[in-house]
Every structure is written in structure tokens, then in C-alpha cells.
Design an enzyme around this catalytic site. Structure first.
Site, PDB file in Angstrom:
ATOM      1  N   LYS A   1      49.197  28.027  86.690  1.00  0.00           N
ATOM      2  CA  LYS A   1      47.935  27.302  86.604  1.00  0.00           C
ATOM      3  C   LYS A   1      47.584  26.755  87.990  1.00  0.00           C
ATOM      4  O   LYS A   1      48.428  26.161  88.663  1.00  0.00           O
ATOM      5  CB  LYS A   1      48.095  26.160  85.590  1.00  0.00           C
ATOM      6  CG  LYS A   1      46.807  25.569  85.067  1.00  0.00           C
ATOM      7  CD  LYS A   1      47.138  24.604  83.933  1.00  0.00           C
ATOM      8  CE  LYS A   1      45.902  24.010  83.303  1.00  0.00           C
ATOM      9  NZ  LYS A   1      46.256  23.090  82.206  1.00  0.00           N
TER      10      LYS A   1
ATOM     11  N   GLU B   1      47.235  20.210  64.897  1.00  0.00           N
ATOM     12  CA  GLU B   1      46.680  19.011  64.277  1.00  0.00           C
ATOM     13  C   GLU B   1      47.034  18.898  62.799  1.00  0.00           C
ATOM     14  O   GLU B   1      47.241  17.788  62.285  1.00  0.00           O
ATOM     15  CB  GLU B   1      45.161  18.994  64.447  1.00  0.00           C
ATOM     16  CG  GLU B   1      44.692  18.824  65.889  1.00  0.00           C
ATOM     17  CD  GLU B   1      44.620  20.140  66.649  1.00  0.00           C
ATOM     18  OE1 GLU B   1      44.286  20.112  67.843  1.00  0.00           O
ATOM     19  OE2 GLU B   1      44.921  21.198  66.055  1.00  0.00           O
TER      20      GLU B   1
ATOM     21  N   ARG C   1      40.031  20.288  61.983  1.00  0.00           N
ATOM     22  CA  ARG C   1      41.076  21.259  61.670  1.00  0.00           C
ATOM     23  C   ARG C   1      42.126  20.699  60.718  1.00  0.00           C
ATOM     24  O   ARG C   1      42.888  21.449  60.133  1.00  0.00           O
ATOM     25  CB  ARG C   1      41.761  21.688  62.977  1.00  0.00           C
ATOM     26  CG  ARG C   1      40.815  22.328  63.967  1.00  0.00           C
ATOM     27  CD  ARG C   1      41.401  22.314  65.371  1.00  0.00           C
ATOM     28  NE  ARG C   1      42.577  23.129  65.472  1.00  0.00           N
ATOM     29  CZ  ARG C   1      42.652  24.266  66.144  1.00  0.00           C
ATOM     30  NH1 ARG C   1      41.592  24.732  66.765  1.00  0.00           N
ATOM     31  NH2 ARG C   1      43.770  24.953  66.214  1.00  0.00           N
TER      32      ARG C   1
END
Length: 657
Positions: free
Chosen positions: A289, A375, A403
Site C-alpha cells: 500500500k 459487521e 449489513r
């Protein structure tokens, strides 16, 4: 002219030499650093997928082959290679979206930026290709290692792997991070993988040869079957010793990698190998990254996952820090509460810093749990912790509570679990667009029995209501707040017996006015502005902040009965929102005062600044005041209750049924 300017379509990559491709990769990185520094956006993730995206578009034929990006925040390189090179208004109203957008290009497919869903899309698209006679078309899903912590991804892999004919290539972009370093058993497993030779193992001839020998030995009686089992066990043992990839192959997926995701030649070779196999394949690409940009690599928190406007040379913000953010206020208060109460635990879904649990984690690392991008699991695990005597505080972006609704309803609320859910980025968030607005939360939780919902208007009330929330141990509590800076402190002129704050009475001292304005959360400044404008038109008003919008306080109903009109201003959807709930409670109590719900329409709101989006949907003081004046005068429904001696306004004759 640089090479990047000559690329208008992925097909333009086919003629470039290896040297030219390296030059192009460098130009793309320089473009991203310069342009994203000027507008803000997801910089680190895109710097990490330059060669990976080039390889995908060199080896597959988009849009004939479908290329899907999980979450989509790493699709900037894809945008550049598909003809979208004007980044001057990235993530601004009318400008380029920060995520894939079907309206922008035929090369974009999945617009939702919620993680872990790309493989289900790939499953569905590949099934459709087979059933419509287009099974030769490939589906390529680029998914981060962080997204593979979400259970939905594994549900999809289970289905994809079951059909060996499906031309699905899953590119795992493994940079060891989602926002922050990826955690959990799966992250440890990926880290354990070592390079292996896959070219021979994934050729169709190799598979046919194995099938031939397998059939021969299994048909050869007890001796043949014994030989097959022995050789198969030996083969598996050697493979697991050399490259521990058993998880994927036990699921029935061919595995290639790990591959250096910044080595374009290696990536192309791996993707070509996967393409030749013709069935479901996982290509494991190791990337970094922020690759190629020293300031991003030096940023340990998130390697410039998302940045504001920065100096491209240093990576330092160029804008002066503004007022304190809602998240920072929560971060301090929850850490202080955790100091006082050893039963408080924090739960995050791979977003420790973005949701403000990092200070809590610094002080009590053993009591903050990162469950990954999961979640659903977070909510049910929280219910279990509550049963075990703890009080969990689950902090997520408001849009991601969608979700986990079933778990909130059936695991937390049904069991009367003392769980506090803190919703960051509630309401209109702005530049991240439709899938990031936290505008459905209040309407969604309205139907959860026993749930308590708080919407603080300022920093003091956030601290206050958070403490009240964690004091509830027999029901779920939700505290929601906006993105960005906290507004100025707004002190109440009176607090009623059930906790409702009176913010203003115009004229002062009056108890029965024309309009009751119910202000939800951060809409209080707007509500007070509306009251002032109404006053200049000779219309009296009372402004209240319920603080806790669920359950509806009895004092709100009593106040409604003493006013001619009620308006409820909220930054959630009007359908099933707070105003709708108050209206139902008024009817149940026999109060017939008209109520107007002022909130967001049931639409997917495109990106822009928060103020631009609110203006677009009519949530401005001028528009609200104009409507209320018309309602008080009886020229716009809902009509205010007429004054004594006045006739009730009418909209005309009743229609003939």
C-alpha cells in the site's frame, strides 16, 4: 506527450513494450500523487495496484470480460486506463466519482463500496454467462486481503469452487492491510504462504493426466485404490510442506502465488496461467500500500489510505486543521469511560482509527477487539459478550450497520442485550457518494423493539448521551453522529423532566406557539435558523432537541398538542424516519396536530460536499422556512391548525371514486 495520455482504452496497452509499460506505471504513480494530493481521496490503495491493474487489463478484455473491484476505492488506475484522466474534480459535485460508476464507463460494474461483496457478484455474473451461452467470457474480481475477513466472501467462494467450468479469476491484492493491518487467523494464513511453481499444475493437460491416472488406479481393484490413496497423501503432504495452500485447494480452488504484485511480468504470467486453466482460480498478489511514495509508506496508521489536500512533495496537509471532529470527541470520552468501567469493551470492524477506538485500545489493548470486515459477526459476538457480563461498544460507520440488521434485531434486541452501537458518519457524508451516506440508520432501527436511539447536537451532548447509553444494560442503545467537525455548543434554555431540551422559544417566554420544531442531532443550528426566519415573518415557534429520539418522549407529544404545526428536521430518510415515528405516537395519543417530516428523500444521493447535498434535497433554512410559512397560511399541506374563528383550509373537492 507522455504514454498515459495516449491510453484511451485498455486495448491501447497491447502494443506497449516491457520498457514502455514500466514507464507507464511510473507516469500513473506520478499522476495519482499530483492529482489526489490536490483533491483528496484514496491514494495509498491505488499506488499499490498500478502493476496489478495494468496486468489485469493486458490479459483480459474489458468490458467483454467483467472486471470487478471489491470496495472500489482502488479503482483509480482502472479509471485512468479506461479513458478517464480528468481528476481535477475527483469526488466533487459533478466530477469523477471516487468509486466505480456505471454512468461514467461501460467498464465499471459494481458501484457499491461495501467490502466483501465482489465475489458474490463474480459468482452471479459467471453463472449468467454460462446460462446465456457466453461461458467463454471471464470474470475477474480484485479483492483485498482485508475484504476476505468478511464472511460473505467465503460464502461466494464456496459456490464458485463447486463448478469447475466457471471462468472466474480471483485476484487477492494482499498488502497485509484493510484500513490498518489485517488481523485474524486468515491474515496469519496468508502470511504463511510461500512461492510455488504453478504453471504446470494449472494447465488443462496436467488436470487431464491426473484424472486419467486417478480413474485407472481407482478402477484397478484394491491394489490400485491403495496405490492411489498413498500417492495422493504423499502429494498433498509435499505440497503443504512446500506451499501451505490447503485452505484454498480444500475448497476446490486452484491457487497461484504468491506473486510479486509490483512485478508486471510476474503478474502477467500468473494471470495468463490462470486464464489458461479455464476454471476458478485464485491469484495471490503481494503488494505494498502506498508503493513508490515515501510519505505514504512512512505513515504507519494507514499508509495514506485516504487523504485530504496534501503537499505532494511531503505528504503533509496543506489545510489548517479545523474544529474538532465528532470522532475525536467520541474517542476521548469512550477511553475515559473505559478507565472507569472494566466491563466496557470496544469492537471495531477493521477501522480502529477511523471510528475512534484507538485511544481506548492504547490504554486497554486487551479490551478492544478488531473482528475484521465482519459487521454481522461483530453484533452477534457483542450479544454474547453482554451475556457474559460485559458491555460492548460496537463502533462502525452508519452505512455499514445495514449489513448487520438481522443480528441487531434477532441476536441483540430479541435477547435484550446491553450493547451500545456507535454510528460514525451518520446522515449525509458527502464526497464518498451513495453507498457511504449514513442516511438509512434512523429509519432502519425504528422497527427494532426496545431500542434506544440518541442523536447528540454538539460535543457536550455526545459525551453526555454516550454515558447514558452505556448505562443501559437490558436493551440495545445507538448513538449516532455526523462526519466532520462538531458545530458550536448549543445550550438549552430548559431541560424537561424526561430529558428533552428546549433550545428556543420565539417569542421568549411563550408556551403555546404556532410551530414546534423538532431538531434531530446536528440539525439544531439549521432548526434555530428556521425559527429566527419564521419570527421575522410573525410566526412564533418552539425549538426542541429530543436528545433521545427513541423511544419518543411524552413531552414531545404534549408540546405537539399545544402547537398548530410540528416539523421534524432530520438528516435521515423521511420514509420511516424520526418524524414519521413522532406522527404515529401523536395519533396514538389522540393528538391531531399536523406534522411535516423534513429529511432526505428515498434516493441514492450522488457525491458532493455535505452542504451541496443538503441544498440539493432542500434541507436549507430558506426552503424549510418558505414551506412552513405556506403551511401556516394554509396554502400548502400539511396545513397548520387554524386559529379560533378561521376556516380550515381545503385542497379542493374530494375526488369521485
Amino acid at each position: 506527450m507522455g504514454l498515459l495520455e495516449t491510453v484511451k482504452d485498455p486495448r491501447d496497452l497491447a502494443t506497449l513494450s516491457g520498457t514502455e509499460l514500466e514507464q507507464l506505471a511510473g507516469e500513473i504513480r506520478a499522476f495519482l500523487i499530483t492529482n489526489v494530493a490536490a483533491t483528496g481521496g484514496h491514494l495509498g490503495p491505488n499506488l499499490g495496484v498500478v502493476e496489478l491493474t495494468l496486468a489485469v487489463h493486458r490479459n483480459f478484455e474489458s468490458p467483454r470480460d467483467s472486471v470487478i473491484f471489491d470496495t472500489g476505492h482502488q479503482s483509480y488506475v482502472h479509471k485512468l486506463l479506461t479513458g478517464r484522466q480528468d481528476f481535477t474534480t475527483l469526488r466533487q459535485q459533478g466530477g469523477l466519482s471516487g468509486y466505480p460508476d456505471r454512468a461514467e464507463s461501460e467498464h465499471d460494474i459494481v458501484e457499491s463500496s461495501h467490502a466483501s461483496s465482489s465475489l458474490s457478484w463474480a459468482d452471479g455474473i459467471s453463472r449468467a454467462r454460462q446460462l446465456t451461452g457466453e461461458g467463454d467470457r471471464f470474470v475477474v474480481a480484485v479483492v483485498g486481503d482485508g475484504a476476505l475477513t468478511g464472511g460473505m466472501a467465503w460464502e461466494a467462494i464456496n459456490n464458485i469452487a463447486a463448478d469447475k467450468r466457471r471462468r472466474v479469476v480471483i485476484v487477492v491484492n494482499d498488502n497485509g492491510r484493510s484500513y490498518a493491518p489485517t488481523v485474524g487467523g486468515f491474515a496469519d494464513y496468508l502470511a504463511s504462504l510461500r512461492p510455488t511453481i504453478d504453471s504446470l499444475r494449472t494447465t488443462p493437460a496436467y488436470e487431464r493426466m491426473l484424472d486419467w491416472w486417478k480413474k485407472k488406479l481407482q478402477d484397478g481393484g484394491p491394489a490400485g485404490q491403495f496405490t492411489y490413496k498413498s500417492l495422493h497423501a504423499m502429494k498433498k503432504g509435499i505440497k503443504d510442506w512446500w506451499a501451505p495452500q490447503g485452505m484454498f485447494e480444500d475448497l476446490g480452488m486452484k491457487y497461484i502465488g504468491p506473486v510479486d504484485g509490483h512485478n508486471l511480468q510476474a503478474m502477467e504470467h500468473a494471470l495468463n496461467t490462470a486464464k489458461a486453466y479455464g476454471g476458478p482460480v485464485i491469484v495471490h498478489a503481494m503488494t505494498e500500500k502506498g508503493h513508490g511514495y515515501a510519505p505514504a509508506l512512512a505513515n504507519e496508521a494507514d499508509q495514506f489510505h485516504a487523504v485530504g489536500i496534501i503537499d505532494p512533495e511531503t505528504g503533509e496537509p496543506t489545510e489548517m486543521p479545523g474544529a474538532r471532529s465528532w470522532t475525536s470527541v467520541f474517542a476521548e470520552e469512550i477511553a475515559d469511560i473505559a478507565d472507569e468501567r472494566p466491563d466496557i469493551v470496544g469492537i471495531t470492524g477493521a477501522m480502529l482509527i477511523p471510528v475512534g477506538l484507538h485511544k481506548f485500545a492504547e490504554r486497554h489493548p486487551e479490551r478492544v477487539i478488531d473482528v475484521g470486515i465482519a459487521e454481522q459477526h461483530a453484533l452477534t459476538s457483542a450479544a454474547g459478550m453482554a451475556f457474559g457480563g460485559l458491555h460492548p461498544v460496537v463502533a462502525v460507520y452508519a452505512t455499514f450497520l445495514n449489513r448487520a440488521f438481522d443480528q441487531l434485531l434477532m441476536d441483540v434486541a430479541l435477547h435484550k442485550a446491553g450493547v451500545t452501537i456507535v454510528l460514525d458518519r451518520a446522515g449525509v457524508t458527502g464526497p464518498d457518494g451513495p453507498s457511504h451516506h449514513g442516511m438509512w440508520d434512523m429509519a432502519m432501527v425504528q422497527i427494532v423493539p426496545g431500542l434506544h436511539l440518541a442523536a447528540p447536537r454538539d460535543a457536550t451532548r455526545l459525551r453526555e448521551e454516550l454515558r447514558e447509553a452505556v448505562a443501559v444494560n437490558d436493551a440495545p442503545t445507538v448513538v449516532r453522529f455526523s462526519k466532520g467537525s462538531v458545530g458550536s455548543e448549543i445550550e438549552a434554555i430548559e431541560r424537561l423532566h424526561d430529558g428533552v431540551d428546549i433550545l428556543a422559544r420565539r417569542p421568549e417566554g411563550s408556551t403555546e406557539n404556532d410551530v414546534l420544531i423538532v431538531s434531530v442531532g446536528a440539525m439544531s443550528e439549521l432548526a434555530l435558523d428556521v425559527a429566527a426566519r419564521l419570527g421575522s415573518q410573525g410566526i412564533s415557534s418552539t425549538v426542541v432537541d429530543p436528545r433521545w429520539v427513541l423511544p419518543v418522549r411524552k413531552s414531545i407529544i404534549a408540546l405537539a398538542a399545544r402547537h398548530r404545526l410540528v416539523i421534524c428536521i432530520e438528516d435521515g430518510v423521511r420514509a420511516g424516519g424520526v418524524g414519521s415515528r413522532i406522527r404515529q405516537e401523536m395519533r396514538a395519543a389522540g393528538v391531531d396536530t399536523a406534522l411535516n417530516e423534513v429529511g432526505l428523500p428515498v434516493e441514492f444521493l450522488v457525491h458532493g460536499s455535505r452542504s451541496q447535498v443538503l441544498e440539493r434535497v432542500g434541507l436549507t433554512a430558506q426552503k424549510i422556512t418558505h414551506d412552513v410559512v405556506a403551511q401556516v397560511l394554509g396554502t400548502k399541506v400539511p396545513f397548520a391548525r387554524p386559529l379560533p374563528g378561521q376556516e380550515h383550509p381545503t385542497t379542493g373537492s374530494l375526488p369521485t371514486l
